[in-house]
Structure formats: C-alpha cells, structure tokens
Design a protein around this motif. Sequence first.
Motif, mmCIF file in Angstrom:
data_model
loop_
_atom_site.group_PDB
_atom_site.id
_atom_site.type_symbol
_atom_site.label_atom_id
_atom_site.label_comp_id
_atom_site.label_asym_id
_atom_site.label_seq_id
_atom_site.Cartn_x
_atom_site.Cartn_y
_atom_site.Cartn_z
ATOM 1 N N THR A 114 -27.495 -17.220 -7.354
ATOM 2 C CA THR A 114 -26.754 -15.973 -7.449
ATOM 3 C C THR A 114 -25.541 -16.177 -8.353
ATOM 4 O OG1 THR A 114 -25.623 -14.228 -6.196
ATOM 5 C CG2 THR A 114 -25.376 -16.482 -5.376
ATOM 6 N N SER A 115 -25.099 -15.111 -8.960
ATOM 7 C CA SER A 115 -23.865 -15.157 -9.734
ATOM 8 C C SER A 115 -22.906 -14.084 -9.259
ATOM 9 C CB SER A 115 -24.176 -14.937 -11.233
ATOM 10 O OG SER A 115 -24.780 -13.686 -11.422
ATOM 11 N N THR A 116 -23.280 -13.383 -8.183
ATOM 12 C CA THR A 116 -22.450 -12.317 -7.650
ATOM 13 C C THR A 116 -21.423 -12.863 -6.661
ATOM 14 O OG1 THR A 116 -23.993 -11.916 -5.859
ATOM 15 C CG2 THR A 116 -24.336 -10.662 -7.884
ATOM 16 N N TYR A 131 -31.521 -19.473 -2.846
ATOM 17 C CA TYR A 131 -31.743 -18.663 -4.040
ATOM 18 C C TYR A 131 -30.456 -18.605 -4.851
ATOM 19 C CZ TYR A 131 -29.559 -15.005 -1.172
ATOM 20 O OH TYR A 131 -28.698 -14.309 -0.367
ATOM 21 N N LYS A 150 -22.821 -19.595 0.986
ATOM 22 C CA LYS A 150 -22.894 -19.751 -0.464
ATOM 23 C C LYS A 150 -22.270 -21.081 -0.840
ATOM 24 C CE LYS A 150 -21.688 -17.191 -4.650
ATOM 25 N NZ LYS A 150 -21.017 -15.954 -5.112
ATOM 26 N N CYS A 155 -23.638 -13.017 -1.212
ATOM 27 C CA CYS A 155 -25.048 -13.410 -1.167
ATOM 28 C C CYS A 155 -25.919 -12.199 -0.939
ATOM 29 C CB CYS A 155 -25.270 -14.420 -0.034
ATOM 30 S SG CYS A 155 -24.490 -16.007 -0.363
ATOM 31 N N TYR A 191 -24.318 -21.300 -8.422
ATOM 32 C CA TYR A 191 -24.140 -20.824 -7.054
ATOM 33 C C TYR A 191 -25.489 -20.534 -6.401
ATOM 34 C CZ TYR A 191 -19.269 -20.170 -8.299
ATOM 35 O OH TYR A 191 -17.975 -20.374 -8.708
ATOM 36 N N TYR A 192 -25.598 -20.900 -5.104
ATOM 37 C CA TYR A 192 -26.814 -20.667 -4.330
ATOM 38 C C TYR A 192 -26.450 -20.170 -2.941
ATOM 39 C CZ TYR A 192 -29.341 -23.029 -7.980
ATOM 40 O OH TYR A 192 -29.882 -23.356 -9.186
ATOM 41 N N CYS A 193 -27.345 -19.352 -2.376
ATOM 42 C CA CYS A 193 -27.142 -18.805 -1.041
ATOM 43 C C CYS A 193 -28.352 -19.083 -0.161
ATOM 44 C CB CYS A 193 -26.941 -17.287 -1.107
ATOM 45 S SG CYS A 193 -25.447 -16.775 -1.965
#
Length: 135
Positions: A130-132, A128, A104, A135, A112-114
């Motif tokens: 993400t906000s979590t 892709y 991430k 990933c 944020y991207y994973c």
Amino acid sequence: MKTRFRLPAAVAAVALAAVGTMGLTSTPAAADAGTCFGYTGNFNSYGANYVDWQYGPDECFGVAPSGTMWHTWSGAGDWKEMPGGGRAEYFVGFFENSAGKSVKVVTSTGNYYCSYDDYATNTWGGWYGTSTDHC
C-alpha cells in the motif's frame, strides 16, 4: 522502547512487516529487549509498540533484529511471529473498526505493507502493498 497508542473508537491502525514471499528483506539492526504482558522479546532499535485496541484485546507488536515481526497479548504465553513470513523495519500504523484490525509496516527499502485480522474469524490475512495513509 515502549510506545502506547490509544486508538479511536471508529478506526485504529497497526502496521506490520513486509512479506518475505514478495522478495523483500530487512537489514539486521541492534537488539532492544521489550516486555509486554510479562513476555520479553528481542527487538530491533525501534522496540515494541503497545496498542490499546477498542474492540479486541490489547496487543504489543515488534520487529526482531532479523526483520521478523512479532506480537503478543495477555494470555498468549509468549511472543508469536506474525503470519505471512514477512520482514519489516518497523510498524508504522494501527487501524481498527468493529469488524477487525489492521497493521502497517515499512521495509528497509521504504515500501509499506498491511495485514488485516477479521474479528469474526480471528485470522490474520496475507500481506499486501500500500502507499496510502491507511490499510
């Protein structure tokens, strides 16, 4: 700067850069040499991160001053640019289970991207958003 992450047996996370094809960029930063597995790379001020994967070979990750993302491992021959052509500010997470691993990254805009590497095919997938936390 070299940071060592010891990943738990069940889960470990690696964060990689944001994808350029999504229109995201990174602001160039000062250079900081980082050496892992005998290979020296040129990184931004966040340096290189060493990841002690549980199931796969250990790796190092870093972001160049240009924002490109790089990784290396024992026997790689040198630092390799991460697939996907993205840009990031730094890696923020490394995750793993017996099926694969993911990284991430965060961009200079705070997104944020994973990306995920499937151990069965040893292939990194696309980036892709993400906000979590994971990933």
